[in-house]
Enzyme design. Structure first.
Site, PDB file in Angstrom:
ATOM      1  CG  ASP A 189      -0.253  -0.031   2.537  1.00  0.00           C
ATOM      2  OD1 ASP A 189       0.716  -0.791   2.680  1.00  0.00           O
ATOM      3  OD2 ASP A 189      -0.655   0.729   3.442  1.00  0.00           O
ATOM      4  CG  HIS A 514      -1.296  -7.256  -1.754  1.00  0.00           C
ATOM      5  ND1 HIS A 514      -2.593  -7.334  -2.211  1.00  0.00           N
ATOM      6  CD2 HIS A 514      -1.253  -6.148  -0.988  1.00  0.00           C
ATOM      7  CE1 HIS A 514      -3.294  -6.322  -1.738  1.00  0.00           C
ATOM      8  NE2 HIS A 514      -2.499  -5.580  -0.990  1.00  0.00           N
ATOM      9  CG  ASP A 556       3.471 -15.607  -7.154  1.00  0.00           C
ATOM     10  OD1 ASP A 556       3.329 -14.431  -6.736  1.00  0.00           O
ATOM     11  OD2 ASP A 556       4.108 -15.894  -8.191  1.00  0.00           O
ATOM     12  CD  GLU A 565       0.682  -5.753   1.934  1.00  0.00           C
ATOM     13  OE1 GLU A 565      -0.269  -6.331   2.482  1.00  0.00           O
ATOM     14  OE2 GLU A 565       0.787  -4.501   1.874  1.00  0.00           O
TER      15      GLU A 565
END
Ligand code: 9MR
Length: 592
Positions: A189, A514, A556, A565
């Site tokens: 993020d 991720h 994956d 992530e």
């Protein structure tokens, strides 16, 4: 010539051979039944591969990479049952074979990925996991000269960041703005969190303090590479300067600089959501105090190169943070409760912690080591018998011990009993790891307890390795390094998933982490040098996992934020582990 077929010398094998050395485009090749460190081994280190399919013969062979020449023959071990899945293993130990070169392992119908035996084995992965932080930089463009195909514009300038109602004060009322530019994106993020920056920076600084001469020579090709400051410090300073912006005028530190909610899987800057700084808290403030105290002593010798007085500013900031924490000794960041009361609701990562003893201990240790003031030592002495565990974002006590022991020989004898207590704690953990390795079906330190497999389990593997290297530094006993290597092997392929968990490294590594940038940038290869979270039977993301047992619960796919992530706090102990090995390879006798 022996009968081992020429077909093994196919194109994908050749490609796989070079991937440990570069970030070349790679075709993923099929999983093999042999799980091994996909980079390989130092000439004189232990060398182990693990067969996870049924053996079709009891011998195994090390062959030249083209399969033409057998250079070593060994016996597979008896079958072992893994404690963390239904996997059964047989171990191929070829430590006695030391000749540098490129090889594969063969047994019956099974063959391994190619691997190398060489000096400086981890140079590429060690550099890559550090360079990964450059790719996480917010606010500045990543230029092609440094970022290659992953070049991108600068996003999230964060020069206008709003004071969230939870963070409002008389001098900075709700809706007023500050600049909080720079820093690293936390993970997949695009938000920036102080608590997670704390453990990350502490670990990276610890690597530098333990191996300064090594790091002075390590070049990661970042914009600052040509100045007189080591690249590892330049990289850390990029985040440090951001951290300093997160301190309120009263000394308290905001928990994070964030969107109100997570972005979609888009490039940074696609969404133009407002950025906020949210509530101050004790964990964030003490982590900040620890990191800035560490920075003050590490950067002090570079005053000439950094005339702005960064080291001095860090110490002032650290003291202010400490004073604030004394007034707010246990202020928790309670995101859900805040959301009942304040708008906008903030739903990004919480990093909420309600045990502060470890943060007090760490901050006190760093402040004491930097200032030698007794008031800080008093807190260290008070907490030194607290229960200790592997470092994680919410358990930072060990970071204080690491720093304290680093300076153990320079401290007066009056601190002897404290030092002895700390040393005993670390060695007790390390010795327990050594004791249990024999019964692990993969022969690794990782996986001796099912509890290793949590969200970000790979950080546990790397942190166990780091703890063992610290144990070596304390005792100079090679057995600790040998066991740290088992976890380097784990991370790079000797595990039940068969993945090398660092992007861009090895024959089979995550292609779909991720990581918003890697998903959205239209480039096939993910950003390199990123450590995936790893097996996590909790599977909190609700994605489809092909395997769900404790040590195989990894997938994956970019949906899987609970197993796939990437995060700055996971890469940091990998920076320590792989770089320490490179720094110590000669002292350990691994080098030929
Ligand atoms: O690493 C964190 C893990 O220990 C927590 O269980 C999890 C849920 O709170 O959050 C993880 O941290 C994430 C953070 O909240 C937001 N950025 C991505 C982090 C890695 O997944």
């Amino acid at each position: 010539m022996i009968a081992y077929p020429r077909v093994w010398m196919n194109k994908s094998l050749i490609i796989a051979l070079v991937v440990c050395q570069s970030f070349l485009t790679k075709a993923q090749i099929a999983t093999t039944a042999f799980q091994l460190n996909q980079c390989g081994f130092y000439p004189n280190s232990q060398k182990v591969a693990v067969l996870t399919d049924a053996a079709t013969e009891s011998k195994f062979y090390i062959a030249s990479a083209n399969g033409k020449e057998i250079v070593f023959t060994g016996e597979l071990s008896e079958q072992r049952q893994s404690a963390n899945s239904s996997t059964k293993t047989r171990v191929a130990n070829f430590s006695a074979f030391t000749k540098p070169g490129q090889y594969i392992i063969i047994s019956g119908q099974h063959k391994s990925y190619p691997f190398e035996i060489k000096n400086e084995l981890y140079k590429n992965v060690a550099t890559a996991v550090l360079k990964a932080y450059y790719f996480q930089r917010a606010s500045m463009p990543l230029e092609a000269a440094f970022a290659g195909q992953w070049q991108r514009r600068g996003f999230h300038p964060d020069d206008v960041v709003y004071i969230h109602p939870t963070a409002a004060s008389a001098q900075r009322p709700e809706g007023s703005t500050i600049s909080s530019t720079g820093g690293w994106y936390d993970a997949g993020d695009y938000n920036k969190y102080i608590v997670n920056s704390g453990i990350t920076m502490g670990t990276i600084f610890s690597a530098y303090e333990d191996f300064p001469e090594y790091f002075k020579k390590l070049v990661t090709n970042i914009p600052e590479s040509n100045d007189a400051v080591p690249d590892i410090l330049n990289e850390a300073i990029y985040n440090l300067r951001w951290m300093l912006t997160m301190q309120d005028l009263d000394g308290g530190v905001y928990n994070k600089c964030t969107n109100a909610s997570f972005d979609g899987m888009v490039m940074p800057g696609v969404t133009k959501d407002k950025r906020w700084v949210v509530q101050k808290g004790t964990a964030a403030t003490l982590d900040f105090a620890a990191v800035t105290a560490q920075a003050a002593r590490i950067l002090a010798p570079f005053k000439k190169q950094m005339p702005g007085g960064l080291a001095d500013s860090c110490l002032v900031a650290s003291r202010k943070a400490w004073e604030w924490a004394l007034l707010h000794p246990a202020m928790e960041y309670k995101q859900n409760e805040n959301n009942q009361q304040f708008k906008p609701a903030v739903t990004t990562g919480g990093y909420g912690d309600n045990h502060f003893q470890d943060e007090w201990f760490w901050a006190a240790s760093e402040l004491f080591l930097t200032t030698k003031e007794d008031k800080f030592y008093q807190v260290v002495a008070l907490r030194v018998q607290d229960t200790i565990g592997l470092p994680s974002w919410n358990n930072v006590g060990m970071m204080g011990i690491y720093s304290f022991l680093h300076f153990a020989n320079q401290l007066p004898a009056t601190y002897g009993s404290t030092v002895a207590a700390m040393k005993a704690k670390i060695l007790a953990m390390a010795d327990a790891y050594l004791e249990k390795t024999k019964s692990n079906a993969f022969g690794t330190v990782m996986g001796q307890s099912a509890k290793d497999f949590v969200w970000g389990s790979n950080a546990n593997a790397a942190n166990q390795g780091m703890l063992l290297i610290k144990s070596y530094l304390l005792t100079k006993e090679k057995k600790y390094l040998d066991h740290a290597l088992t976890n380097a092997d784990y991370l790079l392929g000797r595990n039940a998933t068969g993945y090398c968990f660092v992007t861009g490294i090895g024959s089979k590594s995550p292609m779909h982490p991720h990581h918003r940038q890697s998903v959205a940038d239209t480039i096939v290869e993910p950003v390199p040098g990123l450590l995936a979270g790893g097996p996590n039977p909790g599977r909190q993301d609700g994605c489809q996992y092909p395997f769900t047992e404790t040590e195989t619960a990894y997938v994956d796919v970019d949906c899987s934020y609970a197993s796939n992530e990437i995060a700055i706090n996971w890469n940091a102990p990998a920076v320590y582990l792989f770089n320490a090995m490179e720094a110590l390879q000669k002292a350990a006798g691994y080098y030929k």
